[in-house]
Design a protein around this motif. Sequence first.
Motif, PDB file in Angstrom:
ATOM      1  N   MET A 153       0.850  -1.211   0.000  1.00 15.43           N
ATOM      2  CA  MET A 153       0.000   0.000   0.000  1.00 15.43           C
ATOM      3  C   MET A 153       0.880   1.254   0.000  1.00 15.43           C
ATOM      4  O   MET A 153       1.350   1.692   1.036  1.00 15.43           O
ATOM      5  N   THR A 154       1.084   1.787  -1.177  1.00 12.37           N
ATOM      6  CA  THR A 154       1.915   2.991  -1.295  1.00 12.37           C
ATOM      7  C   THR A 154       1.121   4.234  -0.919  1.00 12.37           C
ATOM      8  O   THR A 154      -0.105   4.187  -0.796  1.00 12.37           O
ATOM      9  N   GLN A 155       1.856   5.325  -0.770  1.00 12.04           N
ATOM     10  CA  GLN A 155       1.246   6.603  -0.451  1.00 12.04           C
ATOM     11  C   GLN A 155       0.184   6.969  -1.496  1.00 12.04           C
ATOM     12  O   GLN A 155      -0.926   7.374  -1.148  1.00 12.04           O
ATOM     13  N   GLN A 156       0.546   6.802  -2.777  1.00  4.41           N
ATOM     14  CA  GLN A 156      -0.361   7.139  -3.868  1.00  4.41           C
ATOM     15  C   GLN A 156      -1.653   6.342  -3.783  1.00  4.41           C
ATOM     16  O   GLN A 156      -2.744   6.871  -3.899  1.00  4.41           O
ATOM     17  N   ARG A 157      -1.499   5.015  -3.564  1.00  2.52           N
ATOM     18  CA  ARG A 157      -2.670   4.149  -3.519  1.00  2.52           C
ATOM     19  C   ARG A 157      -3.587   4.528  -2.369  1.00  2.52           C
ATOM     20  O   ARG A 157      -4.801   4.549  -2.510  1.00  2.52           O
ATOM     21  N   ARG A 158      -2.978   4.873  -1.210  1.00  2.00           N
ATOM     22  CA  ARG A 158      -3.775   5.238  -0.050  1.00  2.00           C
ATOM     23  C   ARG A 158      -4.559   6.521  -0.310  1.00  2.00           C
ATOM     24  O   ARG A 158      -5.743   6.614  -0.005  1.00  2.00           O
ATOM     25  N   VAL A 159      -3.889   7.505  -0.905  1.00  3.49           N
ATOM     26  CA  VAL A 159      -4.551   8.783  -1.186  1.00  3.49           C
ATOM     27  C   VAL A 159      -5.723   8.571  -2.143  1.00  3.49           C
ATOM     28  O   VAL A 159      -6.810   9.124  -1.950  1.00  3.49           O
ATOM     29  N   PRO A 190       1.135  16.409  -5.732  1.00  2.14           N
ATOM     30  CA  PRO A 190       1.148  17.142  -7.008  1.00  2.14           C
ATOM     31  C   PRO A 190       1.875  16.424  -8.137  1.00  2.14           C
ATOM     32  O   PRO A 190       1.619  16.700  -9.304  1.00  2.14           O
ATOM     33  N   ARG A 191       2.756  15.475  -7.812  1.00  2.00           N
ATOM     34  CA  ARG A 191       3.527  14.827  -8.875  1.00  2.00           C
ATOM     35  C   ARG A 191       2.911  13.504  -9.331  1.00  2.00           C
ATOM     36  O   ARG A 191       3.484  12.795 -10.153  1.00  2.00           O
ATOM     37  N   ILE A 192       1.761  13.144  -8.781  1.00  2.00           N
ATOM     38  CA  ILE A 192       1.141  11.863  -9.156  1.00  2.00           C
ATOM     39  C   ILE A 192       0.736  11.899 -10.636  1.00  2.00           C
ATOM     40  O   ILE A 192       0.406  12.962 -11.167  1.00  2.00           O
ATOM     41  N   SER A 193       0.810  10.759 -11.293  1.00  4.76           N
ATOM     42  CA  SER A 193       0.465  10.749 -12.721  1.00  4.76           C
ATOM     43  C   SER A 193      -0.875  10.053 -12.961  1.00  4.76           C
ATOM     44  O   SER A 193      -1.321   9.229 -12.159  1.00  4.76           O
ATOM     45  N   LEU A 194      -1.486  10.390 -14.095  1.00  5.82           N
ATOM     46  CA  LEU A 194      -2.787   9.832 -14.431  1.00  5.82           C
ATOM     47  C   LEU A 194      -2.714   8.315 -14.571  1.00  5.82           C
ATOM     48  O   LEU A 194      -3.616   7.589 -14.145  1.00  5.82           O
ATOM     49  N   GLY A 195      -1.616   7.841 -15.142  1.00  4.20           N
ATOM     50  CA  GLY A 195      -1.424   6.394 -15.270  1.00  4.20           C
ATOM     51  C   GLY A 195      -1.467   5.689 -13.930  1.00  4.20           C
ATOM     52  O   GLY A 195      -2.061   4.615 -13.797  1.00  4.20           O
ATOM     53  N   THR A 196      -0.865   6.287 -12.924  1.00  7.30           N
ATOM     54  CA  THR A 196      -0.880   5.721 -11.574  1.00  7.30           C
ATOM     55  C   THR A 196      -2.306   5.651 -11.036  1.00  7.30           C
ATOM     56  O   THR A 196      -2.684   4.664 -10.399  1.00  7.30           O
ATOM     57  N   VAL A 197      -3.084   6.676 -11.314  1.00  8.96           N
ATOM     58  CA  VAL A 197      -4.469   6.681 -10.852  1.00  8.96           C
ATOM     59  C   VAL A 197      -5.243   5.542 -11.504  1.00  8.96           C
ATOM     60  O   VAL A 197      -5.909   4.753 -10.817  1.00  8.96           O
ATOM     61  N   TYR A 198      -5.143   5.394 -12.805  1.00  6.68           N
ATOM     62  CA  TYR A 198      -5.823   4.304 -13.508  1.00  6.68           C
ATOM     63  C   TYR A 198      -5.376   2.951 -12.965  1.00  6.68           C
ATOM     64  O   TYR A 198      -6.190   2.074 -12.689  1.00  6.68           O
ATOM     65  N   ARG A 199      -4.061   2.787 -12.826  1.00  4.14           N
ATOM     66  CA  ARG A 199      -3.520   1.508 -12.373  1.00  4.14           C
ATOM     67  C   ARG A 199      -4.065   1.147 -10.994  1.00  4.14           C
ATOM     68  O   ARG A 199      -4.522   0.039 -10.763  1.00  4.14           O
ATOM     69  N   ASN A 200      -4.066   2.116 -10.103  1.00  2.00           N
ATOM     70  CA  ASN A 200      -4.503   1.827  -8.743  1.00  2.00           C
ATOM     71  C   ASN A 200      -6.009   1.648  -8.620  1.00  2.00           C
ATOM     72  O   ASN A 200      -6.471   0.839  -7.824  1.00  2.00           O
ATOM     73  N   LEU A 201      -6.771   2.386  -9.405  1.00  2.00           N
ATOM     74  CA  LEU A 201      -8.224   2.183  -9.390  1.00  2.00           C
ATOM     75  C   LEU A 201      -8.527   0.753  -9.831  1.00  2.00           C
ATOM     76  O   LEU A 201      -9.398   0.087  -9.266  1.00  2.00           O
TER      77      LEU A 201
END
Lengths: 124, 124
Positions: free
Chosen positions: B1-7, B33-44
């Motif tokens: 569970m990374t920071q990005q995934r938790r947020v 602020p540096r999170i990328s759209l790809g990361t959002v899709y991947r984690n969703l």
Amino acid sequence: MTQQRRVILEELQKLDSHPTADEVYERARRRLPRISLGTVYRNLEILSECGLIQKLELGGTQKRFDGRVENHCHVRCIRCGCISDVPMAPLTTIENRLRGTSDYEIIGSRLEFIGVCPQCKKEH
Amino acid sequence: MTQQRRVILEELQKLDSHPTADEVYERARRRLPRISLGTVYRNLEILSECGLIQKLELGGTQKRFDGRVENHCHVRCIRCGCISDVPMAPLTTIENRLRGTSDYEIIGSRLEFIGVCPQCKKEH
DNA sequence: TTCTCTTTTGAGAATAGTTACTAATACGGA
DNA sequence: TCCGTATTAGTAACTATTCTCAAAAGAGAA
């Protein structure tokens, strides 16, 4: 009603497989080899606006089209993605129940079942 | 569970508006602020596979995501496209009826109502 | 802690499905 | 037949999503 539009409508009504736009395109191309994919999309849109066909925006990435316009539901196979009709009374009862409890003005509903088709079950 | 995934998970659970991936991206970006759209899709995708959130593949061109995982239906506004929850018993009765008459192995169903939301009705 | 291995990330390229644009063609009514 | 509008084929553009890959971050063992 151009030649292209007529062919698209006829091919769609011939099928009960709920084809995607490019499947309709392939079939139309057998009769009109120079037809373009854009024409197929445009006419599927126009025909569904006129109520001559139905545009299905169900799950999955592609839209599908249905030559039958009466209200009915669909089953989608989770394995192969194929779609079949489900003979079933419309959901008017449920819709009416919702009309009493929701702030929305309810216009209609869209019900899709998810399952495994006989073919895929056999191959399991 | 990374920071990005938790947020991403937290922002989604905070909302009851069934956001699209890019709406989740906008919210997550306020905190990372540096999170990328790809990361959002991947984690969703990952979160919905784990059953922590729900991926909604309803009508419309974009997928939507829901922090509530219990079985429930949705209403889509035909004017503005917004989506709300419908408190309603699941369709087990209908599914069971279908199990008796269909050759498909029925796994589940997806029911979406179409309507006009209170806001759009007011603006008519 | 430090080392190592695996996972995840950001950035951008690639893809799929669909829609928009445009010049040329077809159609339909006077 | 002529004229004006609608439609076409072909292609470019667009949108939502997925993929790629080198770099960074975790996670577990010593």
